[in-house]
Scaffold this active site. Sequence first.
Site, PDB file in Angstrom:
ATOM      1  N   THR A 133       1.990   1.033  -2.993  1.00 46.85           N
ATOM      2  CA  THR A 133       0.641   0.965  -2.432  1.00 46.85           C
ATOM      3  C   THR A 133       0.271   2.167  -1.565  1.00 46.85           C
ATOM      4  O   THR A 133      -0.752   2.147  -0.873  1.00 46.85           O
ATOM      5  CB  THR A 133       0.517  -0.318  -1.591  1.00 46.85           C
ATOM      6  N   GLU A 134       1.080   3.212  -1.592  1.00 46.65           N
ATOM      7  CA  GLU A 134       0.877   4.349  -0.701  1.00 46.65           C
ATOM      8  C   GLU A 134      -0.511   4.970  -0.813  1.00 46.65           C
ATOM      9  O   GLU A 134      -1.099   5.396   0.197  1.00 46.65           O
ATOM     10  CB  GLU A 134       1.948   5.420  -0.962  1.00 46.65           C
ATOM     11  N   VAL A 135      -1.059   5.047  -2.047  1.00 47.07           N
ATOM     12  CA  VAL A 135      -2.356   5.717  -2.209  1.00 47.07           C
ATOM     13  C   VAL A 135      -3.484   4.968  -1.495  1.00 47.07           C
ATOM     14  O   VAL A 135      -4.553   5.535  -1.247  1.00 47.07           O
ATOM     15  CB  VAL A 135      -2.716   5.882  -3.706  1.00 47.07           C
TER      16      VAL A 135
END
Length: 257
Positions: A133-135
Amino acid sequence: MSAVLTEVVDRIGIITLNRPEKRNALNPEMIAGLHSAFEDMNSDGKVKVIVLRSTGKTFCAGADLAYLQQLQGFSQEENLKDSLRLMSLFNLVYCLPKVVIAEIHGHALAGGCGLATVCDFAFSVPDALFGYTEVRIGFVPALVSVFLQEQIGAAKTQELLLSGEFISASKASELGLITGVEASEFLRRSVEEFALKLVSQNSAFSMGKTKTLLRQLNEIERIKSLQLAAEVNSEARAHEDCKKGIAAFLNKTSPDW
């Protein structure tokens, strides 16, 4: 209370993430503890197979909230050192001669999903969610991209990393991200039975040599890619999007992209 617990039972080395109150989130102490635990298990002649599990309801939620706050004040050099520490842990687990099995009883997100990715086998309960989920908060899932692309291919890696979406355990199994899905009441027993089968039926020498061979096939390219990924990771943290995303995450709001 130790953030990482270890024990050896029937030639199975068990490493347990033990920060349930923080959803087993990764911070420097946890990363260092895991690194030491895996090194110790690797050098222990009584251990043939390793199982990675967690306490609490979550397998691993990714980066620790308090640590995310610290990241905002890090210099470029500090960010690179931090990236290299996580890179070293992921690469250690991925290249360890001994087989590593992840027992995923709850959500595995961001860095926690990366931790599951570098294990050789992973079994999950049906209701666990997975996601890089980094983006969504301005991060770049750089380090895990190297291992994930090698494991499941470029197209599927791109789908997961660029979307940042949560996926179900069944979808994760279809993509090859995890080995299988087990009912929650049977997960631990299934993992233990699988680990015991490897212990009793397979040669430790053969498993170790086979895994080492597989990792050596792309070793030169992987090392170069990981170094690049660590640099990209550290550079991305200084970007305004990352700062905005972290601030929004800490304030429990949605960033205005």
